[in-house]
Motif scaffolding. Sequence first.
Motif, PDB file in Angstrom:
ATOM      1  N   ILE A  46       0.803  -1.224   0.000  1.00 26.22           N
ATOM      2  CA  ILE A  46       0.000   0.000   0.000  1.00 26.22           C
ATOM      3  C   ILE A  46       0.834   1.271   0.000  1.00 26.22           C
ATOM      4  O   ILE A  46       0.309   2.363  -0.210  1.00 26.22           O
ATOM      5  CB  ILE A  46      -0.984   0.011   1.196  1.00 26.22           C
ATOM      6  CG1 ILE A  46      -0.238  -0.197   2.517  1.00 26.22           C
ATOM      7  CG2 ILE A  46      -2.057  -1.054   1.012  1.00 26.22           C
ATOM      8  CD1 ILE A  46      -1.122  -0.123   3.747  1.00 26.22           C
ATOM      9  N   ASP A  47       2.144   1.157   0.203  1.00 24.18           N
ATOM     10  CA  ASP A  47       3.032   2.328   0.110  1.00 24.18           C
ATOM     11  C   ASP A  47       3.767   2.365  -1.230  1.00 24.18           C
ATOM     12  O   ASP A  47       4.681   3.157  -1.424  1.00 24.18           O
ATOM     13  CB  ASP A  47       4.042   2.336   1.255  1.00 24.18           C
ATOM     14  CG  ASP A  47       5.108   1.262   1.079  1.00 24.18           C
ATOM     15  OD1 ASP A  47       4.780   0.185   0.521  1.00 24.18           O
ATOM     16  OD2 ASP A  47       6.259   1.483   1.478  1.00 24.18           O
ATOM     17  N   ASN A  48       3.369   1.476  -2.153  1.00 26.70           N
ATOM     18  CA  ASN A  48       3.981   1.327  -3.478  1.00 26.70           C
ATOM     19  C   ASN A  48       5.343   0.620  -3.454  1.00 26.70           C
ATOM     20  O   ASN A  48       6.053   0.613  -4.460  1.00 26.70           O
ATOM     21  CB  ASN A  48       4.124   2.657  -4.226  1.00 26.70           C
ATOM     22  CG  ASN A  48       2.942   2.928  -5.143  1.00 26.70           C
ATOM     23  OD1 ASN A  48       2.114   2.047  -5.379  1.00 26.70           O
ATOM     24  ND2 ASN A  48       2.848   4.128  -5.644  1.00 26.70           N
ATOM     25  N   SER A  49       5.707   0.028  -2.332  1.00 29.28           N
ATOM     26  CA  SER A  49       6.871  -0.857  -2.324  1.00 29.28           C
ATOM     27  C   SER A  49       6.470  -2.165  -3.006  1.00 29.28           C
ATOM     28  O   SER A  49       5.284  -2.468  -3.161  1.00 29.28           O
ATOM     29  CB  SER A  49       7.337  -1.132  -0.896  1.00 29.28           C
ATOM     30  OG  SER A  49       6.315  -1.771  -0.151  1.00 29.28           O
ATOM     31  N   GLU A  50       7.473  -2.932  -3.430  1.00 28.40           N
ATOM     32  CA  GLU A  50       7.194  -4.177  -4.135  1.00 28.40           C
ATOM     33  C   GLU A  50       8.089  -5.299  -3.629  1.00 28.40           C
ATOM     34  O   GLU A  50       9.260  -5.087  -3.311  1.00 28.40           O
ATOM     35  CB  GLU A  50       7.427  -4.009  -5.643  1.00 28.40           C
ATOM     36  CG  GLU A  50       6.458  -3.043  -6.311  1.00 28.40           C
ATOM     37  CD  GLU A  50       6.720  -2.877  -7.791  1.00 28.40           C
ATOM     38  OE1 GLU A  50       5.879  -2.258  -8.465  1.00 28.40           O
ATOM     39  OE2 GLU A  50       7.772  -3.371  -8.286  1.00 28.40           O
ATOM     40  N   LEU A  68      13.596 -13.596  -2.875  1.00 29.84           N
ATOM     41  CA  LEU A  68      12.751 -12.487  -3.286  1.00 29.84           C
ATOM     42  C   LEU A  68      13.597 -11.304  -3.730  1.00 29.84           C
ATOM     43  O   LEU A  68      14.787 -11.218  -3.443  1.00 29.84           O
ATOM     44  CB  LEU A  68      11.825 -12.059  -2.141  1.00 29.84           C
ATOM     45  CG  LEU A  68      12.472 -11.644  -0.797  1.00 29.84           C
ATOM     46  CD1 LEU A  68      13.021 -10.231  -0.824  1.00 29.84           C
ATOM     47  CD2 LEU A  68      11.466 -11.783   0.328  1.00 29.84           C
ATOM     48  N   ARG A  69      12.939 -10.388  -4.423  1.00 31.97           N
ATOM     49  CA  ARG A  69      13.505  -9.061  -4.703  1.00 31.97           C
ATOM     50  C   ARG A  69      12.616  -8.035  -4.028  1.00 31.97           C
ATOM     51  O   ARG A  69      11.393  -8.079  -4.151  1.00 31.97           O
ATOM     52  CB  ARG A  69      13.564  -8.793  -6.204  1.00 31.97           C
ATOM     53  CG  ARG A  69      14.105  -7.384  -6.544  1.00 31.97           C
ATOM     54  CD  ARG A  69      14.190  -7.170  -8.041  1.00 31.97           C
ATOM     55  NE  ARG A  69      12.878  -7.223  -8.668  1.00 31.97           N
ATOM     56  CZ  ARG A  69      12.680  -7.324  -9.988  1.00 31.97           C
ATOM     57  NH1 ARG A  69      13.718  -7.400 -10.797  1.00 31.97           N
ATOM     58  NH2 ARG A  69      11.459  -7.378 -10.484  1.00 31.97           N
ATOM     59  N   SER A  70      13.218  -7.108  -3.302  1.00 31.19           N
ATOM     60  CA  SER A  70      12.478  -6.071  -2.576  1.00 31.19           C
ATOM     61  C   SER A  70      12.844  -4.701  -3.126  1.00 31.19           C
ATOM     62  O   SER A  70      14.020  -4.378  -3.270  1.00 31.19           O
ATOM     63  CB  SER A  70      12.814  -6.137  -1.076  1.00 31.19           C
ATOM     64  OG  SER A  70      12.219  -5.054  -0.382  1.00 31.19           O
ATOM     65  N   VAL A  71      11.815  -3.910  -3.431  1.00 29.87           N
ATOM     66  CA  VAL A  71      11.990  -2.542  -3.913  1.00 29.87           C
ATOM     67  C   VAL A  71      11.335  -1.598  -2.912  1.00 29.87           C
ATOM     68  O   VAL A  71      10.149  -1.712  -2.613  1.00 29.87           O
ATOM     69  CB  VAL A  71      11.366  -2.340  -5.309  1.00 29.87           C
ATOM     70  CG1 VAL A  71      11.573  -0.906  -5.785  1.00 29.87           C
ATOM     71  CG2 VAL A  71      11.954  -3.333  -6.308  1.00 29.87           C
ATOM     72  N   THR A  72      12.093  -0.663  -2.380  1.00 27.68           N
ATOM     73  CA  THR A  72      11.606   0.257  -1.361  1.00 27.68           C
ATOM     74  C   THR A  72      10.492   1.152  -1.891  1.00 27.68           C
ATOM     75  O   THR A  72      10.547   1.623  -3.023  1.00 27.68           O
ATOM     76  CB  THR A  72      12.762   1.131  -0.846  1.00 27.68           C
ATOM     77  OG1 THR A  72      13.708   0.292  -0.207  1.00 27.68           O
ATOM     78  CG2 THR A  72      12.272   2.181   0.146  1.00 27.68           C
TER      79      THR A  72
END
Length: 236
Positions: free
Chosen positions: A72-76, A111-115
């Motif tokens: 919901i904060d546009n992180s992925e 996983l890959r995490s995008v802030t």
Amino acid sequence: MALRFLTALLLYVLLGATVLAAPVAGTVIQLSGPLLAKKASGAVKILSVRSEVENGDTLVTEKNTYALVRFIDNSEITLRPASTLTIENFSFDNAKQDGDQARFSLVKGGLRSVTGLLGKRSKEKFELKTPTATIGIRGTTFIAEYVTDGGDTARTAGLYLQVLDGMIHVANAAGAASFAAGQFGHVPGLTLPPVAVPADPGMRFAPPPAFSAPEGPNAPGRGGARPPAAVDCEVR
């Protein structure tokens, strides 16, 4: 009299279910195969694109599934095949920074995490637990992959890390280390500290090209109209 009692009971149950529903944390944006959500109640849902995920959900990808979830904060977070991730607590309100919280647990896989917005304004509130260490961010895009004994003949067991942008901080009981963009890291176990790896240790992350395709203005999480709710299959 009996009818009124049954009606009141039904309303009570429905209201109770609404109150007890876990907060929505994000939405599934891309899928390449089956994705399951194990609910805190014990129910299991088969998710599809546009399905919502909630706090307390444990997401499980099958052996050929990549799954992209936008929060919901546009992180992925993009899960690789044969992975299990628990959303312990994700809380974000654009107007109330004090409530920011992003806690995850990677049980297996990678996983890959995008802030997103939360990580940019409250980076200290992000925590990704893994079997060998806990990862914090400094405004980041990174890949994490946990390899088990016997699960990967080319590499020794442990947590493998690759930082694509920004910086991460990795810690366990044995020590701590920070890794910046372009660096690789390895945490062999809980009793061994994180160490830098001089070259790519064989990180495996190759989602389908569609996962990187540009999205239109009406795509979920891009500020467009909210898509219709997906129909999920729930197994109890």
